[in-house]
Structure formats: C-alpha cells, structure tokens
Design a protein around this motif. Structure first.
Motif, mmCIF file in Angstrom:
data_model
loop_
_atom_site.group_PDB
_atom_site.id
_atom_site.type_symbol
_atom_site.label_atom_id
_atom_site.label_comp_id
_atom_site.label_asym_id
_atom_site.label_seq_id
_atom_site.Cartn_x
_atom_site.Cartn_y
_atom_site.Cartn_z
ATOM 1 N N PRO A 70 0.705 -1.272 0.042
ATOM 2 C CA PRO A 70 -0.082 -0.117 -0.035
ATOM 3 C C PRO A 70 0.734 1.343 -0.003
ATOM 4 N N ARG A 71 2.054 1.148 0.487
ATOM 5 C CA ARG A 71 2.895 2.211 0.450
ATOM 6 C C ARG A 71 3.595 2.564 -1.164
ATOM 7 N N VAL A 72 4.007 1.594 -1.500
ATOM 8 C CA VAL A 72 4.709 1.591 -2.813
ATOM 9 C C VAL A 72 3.705 1.677 -4.073
ATOM 10 N N LEU A 73 2.571 1.070 -4.108
ATOM 11 C CA LEU A 73 1.615 1.051 -5.220
ATOM 12 C C LEU A 73 1.229 2.596 -5.689
ATOM 13 N N PRO A 74 0.814 3.365 -4.517
ATOM 14 C CA PRO A 74 0.467 4.605 -5.114
ATOM 15 C C PRO A 74 1.657 5.463 -5.856
ATOM 16 N N ILE A 75 2.938 5.386 -5.285
ATOM 17 C CA ILE A 75 4.055 5.815 -5.855
ATOM 18 C C ILE A 75 4.325 5.452 -7.297
ATOM 19 N N ALA A 76 4.115 4.215 -7.593
ATOM 20 C CA ALA A 76 4.378 3.539 -8.648
ATOM 21 C C ALA A 76 3.383 3.827 -9.771
ATOM 22 N N ILE A 77 2.048 3.890 -9.340
ATOM 23 C CA ILE A 77 0.926 3.904 -10.384
ATOM 24 C C ILE A 77 0.744 5.623 -10.596
ATOM 25 N N LEU A 78 0.943 6.347 -9.532
ATOM 26 C CA LEU A 78 0.654 7.938 -9.807
ATOM 27 C C LEU A 78 2.114 8.770 -10.004
ATOM 28 N N LYS A 79 2.625 8.677 -11.118
ATOM 29 C CA LYS A 79 3.983 9.545 -11.264
ATOM 30 C C LYS A 79 3.749 10.572 -11.608
ATOM 31 N N LYS A 80 2.720 11.185 -12.061
ATOM 32 C CA LYS A 80 2.308 12.520 -12.534
ATOM 33 C C LYS A 80 1.804 13.476 -11.266
ATOM 34 N N ASN A 81 1.800 14.461 -11.419
ATOM 35 C CA ASN A 81 0.994 15.255 -10.214
ATOM 36 C C ASN A 81 -0.546 15.196 -10.445
ATOM 37 N N ILE A 82 -1.076 15.143 -9.346
ATOM 38 C CA ILE A 82 -2.616 14.900 -9.432
ATOM 39 C C ILE A 82 -3.111 16.478 -9.609
ATOM 40 N N SER A 83 -4.009 16.586 -10.839
ATOM 41 C CA SER A 83 -4.315 18.051 -11.208
ATOM 42 C C SER A 83 -5.773 18.207 -10.531
ATOM 43 N N SER A 84 -6.476 17.283 -10.148
ATOM 44 C CA SER A 84 -8.045 17.350 -9.589
ATOM 45 C C SER A 84 -7.720 18.128 -8.073
ATOM 46 N N ARG A 85 -8.392 19.373 -8.079
ATOM 47 C CA ARG A 85 -8.253 20.075 -6.575
ATOM 48 C C ARG A 85 -9.043 19.139 -5.566
ATOM 49 N N TYR A 86 -10.185 18.591 -6.133
ATOM 50 C CA TYR A 86 -10.998 17.616 -5.067
ATOM 51 C C TYR A 86 -10.056 16.688 -4.548
ATOM 52 N N ILE A 87 -9.510 15.828 -5.313
ATOM 53 C CA ILE A 87 -8.486 14.803 -4.925
ATOM 54 C C ILE A 87 -7.497 15.034 -4.120
ATOM 55 N N ARG A 88 -6.676 16.344 -4.756
ATOM 56 C CA ARG A 88 -5.565 16.576 -3.722
ATOM 57 C C ARG A 88 -6.071 17.116 -2.213
ATOM 58 N N SER A 89 -7.101 17.822 -2.286
ATOM 59 C CA SER A 89 -7.782 18.336 -1.094
ATOM 60 C C SER A 89 -8.217 17.144 -0.281
ATOM 61 N N PHE A 90 -8.681 16.080 -0.750
ATOM 62 C CA PHE A 90 -9.086 14.919 -0.119
ATOM 63 C C PHE A 90 -7.913 14.206 0.594
ATOM 64 N N LEU A 91 -6.578 13.986 -0.343
ATOM 65 C CA LEU A 91 -5.545 13.410 0.262
ATOM 66 C C LEU A 91 -4.624 14.254 1.401
#
Length: 102
Positions: free
Chosen positions: A18-39
C-alpha cells in the motif's frame, strides 16, 4: 520452519504494497483539486478517528475529559503548537479534577 518465513514475507508484502503502489502508479502530479484536497486531509481524519473515542475514557471522569477536549480544541483553533495544545489539555483536566475533588 518455512511457515514463519512465509508469514513474515506475507506481512511485509501487506505492509509494503500500500505504500509503494501509489508511488508506482501515480507518477504525475494530481491535477484535480478535489482529490488533492481529499488526500491532504486524510492523515488528520484517520488520526482523529483513531484517537477521539479514547479521549473520553482517558481520565477518571468523563466530564474532565470533555473539559480537556474543549481546552485542546480551543487552543488548536487559535493555531497554537501541538505542545501547547497537549499541555493545555493536561492542565485543564488537572484543574477540573482538582476543583471537582474539593
């Protein structure tokens, strides 16, 4: 002998994936303000959900725990540091229980 080793590897995988998969899958910046605020607020929500129920059972009286919680929330609202908030809550509980015993 092999069962403990398999268990250790399974526990390592469950902890590590669970710690490595997000880094491996999401290599680009998250552009959605909603998802960034959620995270952004996720760690605070998880910490609050884990600690808040135990606050009311951490003292000898539920009323003193509520008083300490109110003091901590008030200090946190005014952007005091974590140390000041914790010490303020401890002092509030101590004073409440000292006065209540009289």
């Amino acid at each position: 002998m092999t069962k403990p080793i398999i268990a250790i590897f399974l526990m390592a995988a469950v902890t590590y994936l669970p710690r490595v998969l997000p880094i491996a899958i999401l290599k680009k910046n998250i552009s959605s303000r909603y998802i960034r605020s959620f995270l952004h607020f996720m760690p605070y929500a998880v910490l609050a959900s884990l600690t808040f129920p135990d606050i009311f059972y951490s003292t000898t009286q539920t009323a003193s725990a509520m008083f300490g919680t109110l003091a901590a929330l008030t200090l946190a609202y005014f952007n005091k540091s974590l140390v000041v908030v914790a010490l303020g809550a401890i002092l509030a509980v101590f004073l409440f229980e000292s006065i209540h015993l009289l």
